[in-house]
Design an enzyme around this catalytic site. Sequence first.
Site, short mmCIF file in Angstrom:
data_model
loop_
_atom_site.label_atom_id
_atom_site.label_comp_id
_atom_site.label_asym_id
_atom_site.label_seq_id
_atom_site.Cartn_x
_atom_site.Cartn_y
_atom_site.Cartn_z
N ARG A 96 -14.04 -1.81 6.83
CA ARG A 96 -13.56 -1.61 5.46
C ARG A 96 -14.18 -0.37 4.82
O ARG A 96 -13.51 0.36 4.09
CB ARG A 96 -13.88 -2.85 4.62
CG ARG A 96 -13.31 -2.79 3.21
CD ARG A 96 -11.80 -2.68 3.19
NE ARG A 96 -11.26 -3.01 1.88
CZ ARG A 96 -9.97 -3.06 1.60
NH1 ARG A 96 -9.07 -2.81 2.54
NH2 ARG A 96 -9.54 -3.36 0.41
N SER A 140 2.38 2.44 1.96
CA SER A 140 1.60 2.50 3.19
C SER A 140 2.29 1.65 4.28
O SER A 140 3.49 1.82 4.51
CB SER A 140 0.17 2.02 2.90
OG SER A 140 -0.69 2.32 3.95
N ASP A 198 -3.19 12.60 -0.70
CA ASP A 198 -3.22 11.55 0.32
C ASP A 198 -3.37 12.21 1.69
O ASP A 198 -2.46 12.89 2.16
CB ASP A 198 -1.93 10.73 0.26
CG ASP A 198 -1.91 9.56 1.24
OD1 ASP A 198 -2.83 9.45 2.08
OD2 ASP A 198 -0.97 8.75 1.15
N HIS A 226 -4.76 8.29 -0.86
CA HIS A 226 -3.81 7.27 -0.42
C HIS A 226 -3.70 6.13 -1.43
O HIS A 226 -2.63 5.56 -1.61
CB HIS A 226 -4.26 6.75 0.95
CG HIS A 226 -3.28 5.84 1.60
ND1 HIS A 226 -1.99 6.25 1.92
CD2 HIS A 226 -3.37 4.55 2.01
CE1 HIS A 226 -1.36 5.23 2.51
NE2 HIS A 226 -2.17 4.20 2.57
N ASP A 227 -4.81 5.81 -2.05
CA ASP A 227 -4.84 4.71 -3.03
C ASP A 227 -3.92 4.96 -4.23
O ASP A 227 -3.67 4.02 -5.00
CB ASP A 227 -6.27 4.51 -3.55
CG ASP A 227 -7.00 3.41 -2.80
OD1 ASP A 227 -6.37 2.78 -1.92
OD2 ASP A 227 -8.17 3.18 -3.10
#
Lengths: 374, 374
Positions: B223, B153, B318, B351-352
Site C-alpha cells: 500500500r 483507474s 497522473d 492518479h488520485d
Amino acid sequence: MTEGSIGRVTPQRLAFDTPLALASGASLPHWELAYETYGTLNAARSNAILVCHALSGYHHVAGHYADDPKNVGWWDNMIGPGKPIDTNRFFVVGVNNLGGCHGSTGPSSINAATGQPWGADFPIVTVDDWVNAQARLADALGIETWAIVMGGSLGGMQALQWTIDLPERVRHALVIAAAPKLTAENIAFNDVARQAILTDPEFHGGNFYRHNVRPVRGLRLARMLGHITYLSDDQMAEKFGRKRRPSAGSYGFGVEFEIESYLHYQGDKFAGYFDANTYLLMTKALDYFDPADAFEGDLAAALARAKAKFFIASFTTDWRFSPARSREIVNALVRNKQSVSYAEITSPHGHDAFLMDDHYYHAMVAAYVRNIKT
Amino acid sequence: MTEGSIGRVTPQRLAFDTPLALASGASLPHWELAYETYGTLNAARSNAILVCHALSGYHHVAGHYADDPKNVGWWDNMIGPGKPIDTNRFFVVGVNNLGGCHGSTGPSSINAATGQPWGADFPIVTVDDWVNAQARLADALGIETWAIVMGGSLGGMQALQWTIDLPERVRHALVIAAAPKLTAENIAFNDVARQAILTDPEFHGGNFYRHNVRPVRGLRLARMLGHITYLSDDQMAEKFGRKRRPSAGSYGFGVEFEIESYLHYQGDKFAGYFDANTYLLMTKALDYFDPADAFEGDLAAALARAKAKFFIASFTTDWRFSPARSREIVNALVRNKQSVSYAEITSPHGHDAFLMDDHYYHAMVAAYVRNIKT
C-alpha cells in the site's frame, strides 16, 4: 580513443586510529577504508582523481582481480588507459565508503568494543562524513588537492559536498546524474525500501548477524523497487513490454511477465551479498543530503565557497534525478558566476545511464577531462 | 449545482447459484455479489448507471451507513442528488467485484466445498470475469442496458471492457484515469507489491486464515508503494517536501520526514482491514487487462464492436496512467469514427485526482451526463 582495461588490480586497506567525528555527534574510534588505485601519482601530486560510489557501489571501480577475472569494476567503461578518465595520465582512487559492506568499516565489521559485528550500533553516516573520511585517505596517500572528484548519483553528491566542505582540495568536480537534495518522492521510495528491510522478521533490529540469518526478503524487495527507479519507463517498455516468459504458467502468482523475471533476478542477486544495514545507511545518507539546508535553502550560497570548476551531466530519461535537478545545480553555479559545463545527454537508459558506455556521454567527459592540466 | 449526499444507504447482497465460468478455465459454482443502489430505476429501466471500482474500492460508492455515519462512500463527491451523477435522475449501482473482501465472494469467503476460507484456492479473476458477473447482477436487477458504465483507474478498464464484451448493453462509457493496458513499469510496481505479500512469512501460501495471522507487513509495503504511484511528484513536494515531523528524532531509522509518516499511516490503515489475497487478485487483473491482445494489439479493432458513446478523462499529473494512455483509447475510437469526448484535466493530484472534488472535472462529467437521455 583507445579503450583498454587497466587490467589486474588489487584492493588495499588503510586503518585509521584517530577517531572520526561524525555529523550525528557519534565518533568512530578505529576505522578502515578499502580502496583501489589505478595509474601513477605524478611527482607534483597533481593528477589524482577520487571516484565516489553510489548506493551499491564500492572501491572496485575499474579492472579485475587476479583470482576473479569476471569481477570487473563498476565504472570500467569510463576509467582505464585511453578511456575518458585516462589512467595513462591520471592516478585514480576508488574507495568504499564508511558504513559499506565491501571492506571499509561498516555494520557488518567487528566492533572492537564488543567483539561482535556493529549491527544496529553502527552510527548513521552522512555525505559530509564520507568527505571527511575520504580526506583522511587523501592525506595518507599524500594528495593535498584532487585534480577531480567525481561520481554519479549519490557519488555525484559526494563530489558536490567536497567542493563545499574542502574547497581548496578540489580543482574539478564531475557531478553526474545527481541532485542537490532528494524530493519527497525520492525519500518515499527510500522509505519503502527501508521499511521492507526493517520489518523483515530476520532483520532482528539490525543484529541479524548473531542469529545467523539475513533479511533477504526485505533486501530483495528494496532492490527490486530500486531497479524500477533506475530504469526509464520507455526503456522498460522497449526491453520488456508485456512480454511473457516462454515457460510461464498463466492464472497464478508465479513469474509470468519478463519484467517480473528481470526484477526477481536483480533482487535475488543483490540480496545474496549486500548488507541490509549498509542499505539502510546509504539511503539515509541520501535522504539527509542537502548542502543548501545550512544556507536557508539557498544552493548558490552553499556553493559560493566552492573553488572547483564543475562538469554537470544529466540524462533525458532519468526520472530518479531528472535533468531539472542537475539544472538546479547549474543555475546556482551560474548565478555565482562560477565555472560550469553542463551536458544533458539524450539516453533511453534512465538513471542507470550514468553507468553505460554511451559514446556521446563519454566523449563529453573525455573532452572536459582532456583540458585539465596535471 | 446542488450538492447533497444521498444520505443513508444500505448494502445488499445477491447469491448466484448458476456457475460462473472464468477466463482461467476455472468456474465458481456458487457466488455472491455485494452491491448498493441509489436513486430509483425508472419504468423504462433506461436510467441505470453501473459504477465499477478500482483496486481497493468496493460497492459503497456514495452515502453513509446508519450504524457508521463516518463511513462515506468513496465517490460520494461525484454521486448524489444534484451531483454530476445525479441520483435524482439516475439509478446508480455500486458493486464489489468477485475476489474482493467487502462482501462479494473472494479469497476470505468460505469455500462451501471445504468449509474453510478459499485462500490460495480462489481462482484468478480478470476484468472480463467481472463484466460477466456484473452482467448477471444487471439481469437480476432487470437492467437490460446501462445508460452508463463508469469508473476510474481499474474501474475505467471495466467500463471499457463492458463496451467490447457486451456492446448492446452499454449506451455510454465513462473511462477515467485509465489505460488500455499496463506498461512494463506498471507491472513492475504491481510485482513488487505482490512479492511483498507473497514473501511475508505470515502469508502462508495464501492460507493465512487458518493460522490466525495476516501478512500485515507485506500488505503495508504494497500500500505504501501504491500511494507513491497515486500521488504526483509535484503534489508530494508541495504537501510534504522535506518537512520533518516535529517530534522526530534524528540520525536513526525511525519516522523523521513527514512523507514517511504519511506513508506509514496509509500503509498501516490499509493493512489493518484489506485482504492480502484480494490485493494479489486485483493487481493480477490489472496486469492481464489488454483488450487489444486478441486483436493482434490493435485497440481500434478491439473497440470496433463497441456501440457505446465514450467520455474519456485523464489528469495532467497522473503518472500511473498518464494522459498519453487515455489518448491511446481516444485515438483508437477516433480512428473508428466512434463517438468520443475527451477531457484532459489540469490537476496537481496525480492518479488520485479521479477521486477528488475538482470543479472543472466534475463540471465536465456533469455536462456530459446531463445530455444523456433516460
